[in-house]
Design an enzyme around this catalytic site. Structure first.
Site, PDB file in Angstrom:
ATOM      1  CB  CYS A 331      -1.000   0.018   1.146  1.00 55.20           C
ATOM      2  SG  CYS A 331      -0.542  -0.938   2.576  1.00 55.20           S
ATOM      3  NE  ARG A 360       1.945 -10.027   4.321  1.00 58.51           N
ATOM      4  CZ  ARG A 360       0.628  -9.971   4.159  1.00 58.51           C
ATOM      5  NH1 ARG A 360      -0.131 -10.886   4.731  1.00 58.51           N
ATOM      6  NH2 ARG A 360       0.078  -9.027   3.432  1.00 58.51           N
ATOM      7  CD  GLN A 378      -0.694  -9.212  -0.521  1.00 63.15           C
ATOM      8  OE1 GLN A 378      -0.143  -8.118  -0.519  1.00 63.15           O
ATOM      9  NE2 GLN A 378      -1.548  -9.582   0.406  1.00 63.15           N
ATOM     10  CG  ASP A 380      -2.411  -5.383  -2.632  1.00 61.83           C
ATOM     11  OD1 ASP A 380      -3.618  -5.250  -2.359  1.00 61.83           O
ATOM     12  OD2 ASP A 380      -1.503  -5.021  -1.876  1.00 61.83           O
ATOM     13  CG  HIS A 382      -3.950  -0.147  -2.077  1.00 64.67           C
ATOM     14  ND1 HIS A 382      -2.862  -0.825  -2.554  1.00 64.67           N
ATOM     15  CD2 HIS A 382      -4.150  -0.559  -0.800  1.00 64.67           C
ATOM     16  CE1 HIS A 382      -2.396  -1.608  -1.593  1.00 64.67           C
ATOM     17  NE2 HIS A 382      -3.149  -1.469  -0.521  1.00 64.67           N
ATOM     18  CE  LYS A 461      -9.337 -10.107   7.804  1.00 65.64           C
ATOM     19  NZ  LYS A 461      -8.141 -10.909   7.529  1.00 65.64           N
ATOM     20  CG  HIS A 507      -5.901  -1.976   2.111  1.00 66.09           C
ATOM     21  ND1 HIS A 507      -4.550  -1.788   2.212  1.00 66.09           N
ATOM     22  CD2 HIS A 507      -6.474  -1.053   2.894  1.00 66.09           C
ATOM     23  CE1 HIS A 507      -4.319  -0.777   3.040  1.00 66.09           C
ATOM     24  NE2 HIS A 507      -5.467  -0.306   3.470  1.00 66.09           N
TER      25      HIS A 507
END
Length: 647
Positions: A331, A360, A378, A380, A382, A461, A507
């Site tokens: 992000c 991670r 990911q 991913d 935003h 979420k 997200h």
RNA sequence: GCCGGCGUAGCUCAGGGGUAGAGCAGCUGAUUCGUAAUCAGCAGGCCGUUGGUUCAAAUCCUACCGCCGGCUCCA
């Protein structure tokens, strides 16, 4: 055969028992029943019934019956363990999805070698056919009883209960605190097997003592048990870690490190197909592609709150005496892209998509093949939008997820996760965010569960849990609502009225982790990928070297037509070549012998062993092209329909 | 991170104090063959790593690394 033990009736309050009432209604059902349903509750057959309400038997085919059986099996196991290992303390022992367990505290942990003796003892107990007797005890009496026996876990459980009376079950010499219901007697336990031992924290809390857990499974008859064990074998065959090696998709190496995937050519082409699909689908749905760096200054992670809330999962390094953190999320760079220029309300929503590799630090015991790793990609994005756009954006993401789940043939369920203990942001923001997600869920009309306290540290979420072909569930997509990062990074846009306003951010991921998703896909398809995903779509096989030239011509033509084809010209018998292609789960084989060479044709063989009619190369290419394009055609069609309904 | 189990050839596995074995895969040769394994020969191992016990360790013990089953955590 079921007969009410005379001593059981003595504990009743002079009422008719469920077993007796059922016997009057339907003697045959009463004999088979393991428990009864009355007034919306499950009862022991020895329990008094509410005569006003309907009474129905719980029969061996019912799902609740299996639960009763397994819960009773847990009690029988506990009795066996207490007899074999004096001094052992019992904790809890519920029925679970496909079996049961019981947690014990003993001077040493149990090992697999202990299991056969416990099973033997259990068989003895089953043979004795002792009845399960239920009594309601005053909580003080129960507490004293267990305290006298040194059963501190039971005492703790009683202390946590509100009721003045607690249920006590007895079978043979074993007494346990329990809500029930149970089988009428131990002899009704048909087929069981102890499957494994494991450590488990008392009440699932890392800070509390580790107990020794024994897992088992139980069924009404041996055939069902056998089937269940066969299903476990089937799952083992589909294990993506095994198939990943056999199909040459990926590998792990001690020398490289735990949880770090190495992609081989066949795995990499599979990834690339999925990633390219993601890119084009995101572009078609109004996203822009971006990419941030792997390491960012620690200072920025402090600003975002990651340093305070996510530090233990991050890797840090130093460059020229400045602290940096390896990104665990994508992000931050996206925030800075937003801030790189002044934004108008007309620019929103801004949808930034990144196939972002994140690292991670997972605890050492949790890694698992591709589904739990330390570095993963990911899909991913935003979505930065005005507050009034939030619901539409959430619904858009939900439709996106649905399209993809259908494309791969997955069912899924939804969960709404709320504020966790460790979190940032104001109460109002959490409420607004949770309300937005809830509203979208309600608008979508889909069913969902609520998972209290399970949100991300920056916002609540919606999680999507997909269910694979073996009915196992996996976390994939998630939509997280975030008012905090826009605040911390002072994001703004100029509204219609000329005033700067604060945008809201979502997200979200669709497949989640590409690595995990591929792991799940491998097991879902048992490695036999549909044509559009198969790393190798066609293998061309020659009967003798007289077909070599034609084989090479065909292979090149397939490759030129953007199909993934390989040729096997080895000096092997056709049977051997077929076998190898079959084991690699290649969807189409092409068989070429003298006949095909002479006629300039080819004979396709399918993965299921069937042959198609001999045909020309052109016809075969068209066949493959059509089969390959079909899923994409359906996806586009659904996406178009979805957009129409959203307006 | 915690509890238990495990680590021998590319893969699957035997051997469990006296110096390393099989099948498949690989390589070489023969065979030219029609839908899940053609035959023969050859080669292949610091027995996860590191300390220790012992005359002697793949084998017993310590610690690390990794894997497997769980717990906790999570995409």
């Amino acid at each position: 055969m079921f007969v009410l033990a005379p001593e059981m009736t003595s504990t009743l309050q002079g009422k008719n028992t469920a077993g007796q009432v059922l016997a009057d209604q339907d003697p045959k059902a009463a004999r088979q029943a393991v428990a009864a349903r009355n007034n919306g509750r499950l009862l022991d057959l020895s329990a008094p019934v509410d005569p006003q309400a309907e009474l129905t038997p719980v029969l061996p085919g019912d799902p609740e019956a299996l639960e009763v059986l397994r819960h009773s099996a847990a009690h029988i196991m506990a009795e066996a363990v207490k007899e074999l290992f004096p001094g052992v303390k019992v904790a809890i022992g519920p029925a679970i999805e496909d079996g049961f367990y019981y947690d014990f505290d003993y001077e040493r942990p149990f090992t697999p070698e202990d299991l056969p003796a416990i099973e033997d003892k259990m068989r003895e107990i089953v043979k004795q056919n002792a009845s399960f007797e239920c009594e309601a005890w005053d909580r003080g009496k129960a507490r004293q009883h267990f305290a006298d026996q040194g059963e501190q876990f039971k005492v703790e459980l009683i202390d946590g209960l509100e009721a003045e009376e607690v249920g006590i079950y007895r079978q043979g010499g074993f007494t346990d605190l329990c809500r029930g219901p149970h089988l009428p007697s131990t002899g009704r336990l048909g087929a069981f097997k102890l499957t494994s031992v494991a450590g488990a924290y008392w009440r699932g809390d890392e800070k509390r003592p580790m107990l020794s857990r024994i897992y088992g499974t139980a069924f009404f008859d041996k055939k069902e048990l056998k089937q269940h064990l066969a299903l476990i074998e089937e799952a083992k065959k589909r294990d993506h870690r095994k198939l990943g090696r056999e199909l040459e998709l990926f590998s792990f190496h001690d020398e490289i490190g735990a949880g770090l995937v190495v992609w081989h050519p066949r795995g990499m082409i599979l990834r690339t197909i999925i990633e390219n699909l993601e890119r084009s689908e995101h572009l078609k749905r109004g996203y822009s592609m971006v990419q941030g760096p792997q390491i960012l200054k620690r200072e920025l992670w402090e600003r975002s709150g990651h340093f305070d809330n996510y530090r233990e999962n991050m890797y840090f390094t130093e460059v020229d005496e400045v602290a940096y953190g390896l990104k665990p999320m994508n992000c931050l760079a996206h925030m800075l892209i937003y801030k790189s220029k002044l934004r108008s309300y007309r620019d929103l929503p801004l949808r930034l998509f990144e196939l972002g590799l994140v690292h991670r630090h997972e605890k050492s015991g949790v890694m698992h093949g591709l589904t739990r790793v330390r570095a993963f990609t990911q899909d991913d994005a935003h979505l930065i939008c005005r507050p009034d756009q939030l619901e539409t954006e959430i619904l858009g993401v939900m439709a996106f997820v649905t399209d993809f789940m259908e494309l791969f043939g997955f069912e899924y369920s939804l969960e709404l996760s709320t504020r966790p203990e460790k979190s940032i942001g104001s109460d109002e923001d959490w409420e607004r965010a949770t309300a937005a997600l809830t509203k979208a869920l309600i608008t979508s009309g889909k069913k969902y569960d609520i998972n209290e306290g399970d949100g991300a540290f920056y916002g609540p979420k919606i999680d999507f849990k997909l269910t694979d072909a073996l009915k196992r569930s996996w976390q994939c997509a998630t939509i997280q609502c975030d008012f905090t990062l826009p605040e911390r990074f002072e994001l703004s846009y100029i509204d219609r009225d000329g005033e700067p306003k604060r945008p809201v951010m979502l997200h979200r991921v669709i497949l989640g982790s590409i690595e995990r998703f591929i792991g799940v896909l491998v097991e879902h398809y048992a490695g036999a990928f549909p044509l559009w995903l198969a790393p190798e779509q066609v293998r061309v096989l020659t009967v003798t070297e007289r077909a070599d030239e034609w084989a090479q011509e065909i292979t090149q033509a397939l490759i030129d037509a953007d199909l993934r084809a390989e040729v096997d010209l080895r000096n092997e018998k056709l049977g051997a070549k077929v076998r190898e292609a079959q084991m690699m789960k290649v969807p189409y084989m092409v068989i070429l012998g003298d006949r095909e060479v002479e006629e300039r044709q080819l004979t396709p063989r399918l993965r299921n062993g069937k042959n198609l009619q001999s045909q020309t190369l052109e016809k075969f290419i068209n066949l493959l092209k059509e089969e390959q394009a079909e899923p994409m055609r359906l996806l586009r069609q659904r996406a178009r329909e979805g957009r129409g309904t959203e307006g």
